[in-house]
Design an enzyme around this catalytic site. Structure first.
Site: not given
Lengths: 294, 294
Positions: A43, A116, A153
């Site tokens: 990331e 995300k 994540c």
């Protein structure tokens, strides 16, 4: 049946964007030369994990997509004839930024992006300050190597995300990540957290009969604000099969490339003996869209 | 804050219902004497796991709720002043049967029931022949000891079920179970299955910041039809905390009682550092009610 070989580049990232990208491109080449056709980066690999503090100057690190960084990564994908899963700080408009994964085709074109969806915010991880939650939903990205369920994540902790990607035809779940230990936590707590991180992601593999892969950064990064004692990114990148079995597993502290084949026949066979998708009670799941049921 | 101490009775079950129930009641007493205030039994503990074959005569084993078996278990709950989570083959009407968990209050009254929602069906586990899928949804049962998110066996594999119970205020997730190895599978496959079973349930604890408990039967039971080589129920009953950490863990083959305290302060603290419920993208989860998204 497609033949996917996935490589994860576990790396430390510094403050110098150009140097990070040079190093990343060398490793993409190494992964390709060892036979990978999909290469996954950690990331926000082009810089330090700046979310440890809140500083409006950090927005200067963001770039448009496409932009200078995607040009470099596109070149690496094209030069090495591999699919690349990258992770960038996206500038969409003034005041509108995302934490975005970008998937490059083997010809360097952008196969798709994922913004995300789940954004964390806790001491040392001030992501809600920087990142607008994604608005593209949970949709896998089709590539010549296979259909990639790319998330980022914090999404790792959400079974809903893994399920939606699977239901949309993802052939593998992929998570670029930056997660680490708080040096102030006890060793016991640190071990519990790492174990939980593996466990929740392996469980997505199990629940969905699908391979999963998480590429995490390594190294210590101090907190510029001094509010915390920094983050020790815990590495431990891994690839698991559709029963949650570990296929490849990296160290906690070394830069390394790990890889594994993604055998879609395993998915087929696992889902035949564990047909969880068959028995979902879709008539009884409506309240999953509620915040709380009380 | 309530003080819940949960005990799981891992046991072998035979063909003689009276004998099974006598043995169960003795163990409920033992668990209560060692301080438990909630006692969990294995799935369908009053008999053999008859679903290995399809035989209409097995429907004779079903009982109404309340019925003779609930009378016996109610008495055990009352005598020992404990909450009991039992699992019965419920006859609801002619031709309408369920796999039902029954929760008894400390006064012997029925606090609530849960009808197994996800019904498996594979060689040796012909449950779709016997059990109509539950129609009560995922609703925890309130007791004097706490709010119990009771589900049954195959439900274990579904993150949706664990989430819905959590969102409805469950303080602990509880699964009576009957799961075993196919003797024809390799040791490697058997180990992978057991590990996956632990992993998926521990992941529900992690995703939801909640304790979970699974009580499984032990012992070998032959397949009366001869179609398979029977089932070796794998025990391994366990209790885990809200980071998925194991608090108690039974053997694969011994009758035993394991127990652990359910510390709701741990849930509070874990959810503060890992506020997954805060960040769920309920605006993007609607398609979880679809069978598939393609």
């Amino acid at each position: 049946m497609k033949n996917m070989k996935l490589a994860l580049i576990q790396q430390q990232c510094g403050a110098d964007k150009e140097q990070n990208l040079r190093s990343t491109c060398v490793q993409i080449e190494q992964a390709a030369q060892s036979g990978a056709n999909v290469v996954v980066l950690v990331e926000l690999h082009s810089g330090l994990y700046f979310c440890q503090h809140q500083d409006t100057a950090c927005f200067n690190q963001a770039e448009t997509i496409p932009g200078p960084t995607t040009e470099i990564l596109a070149q690496a994908a094209r030069d090495n004839q591999v699919v690349v899963v990258a992770s960038l700080f996206e500038k969409r408009a003034p005041g509108l930024y995302h934490n975005t994964a970008v998937v490059f085709e083997t010809d360097g074109s952008i196969a798709g992006i994922y913004r995300k969806m789940h954004i964390p915010d806790d001491p040392g991880y001030n992501e809600k300050f920087y990142f607008t939650p994604g608005d593209l939903g949970f949709n896998p990205i089709k590539t010549s190597a296979g259909v990639l369920g790319v998330m980022v994540c914090w999404d790792q902790w959400y079974p809903e995300a893994a399920r939606l990607m699977t239901l949309a035809g993802a052939e593998v779940l992929i998570y670029p990540t930056a997660i680490g230990w708080d040096p102030d936590d006890s060793k016991t707590e640190q071990q519990r957290q790492l174990d939980a991180w593996h466990t929740i992601q392996r469980s997505h593999a199990i629940a969905n009969g699908i391979h999963i892969a998480a590429a995490n950064r390594i190294g210590f990064e101090p907190d510029p604000s001094g509010h915390t004692h920094g983050a020790q990114f815990w590495g431990n990148s891994f690839i698991a099969g559709p029963q949650g079995e570990i296929l490849a597993h990296a160290s906690a502290d070394k830069a390394e490339i790990i890889s594994a084949g993604i055998d879609l026949q395993r998915t087929e066979e696992t889902r035949r003996i564990w047909p969880f998708l068959r028995d979902r009670r879709i008539d009884a799941y409506a309240e999953l869209t509620k915040r709380f049921r009380l």
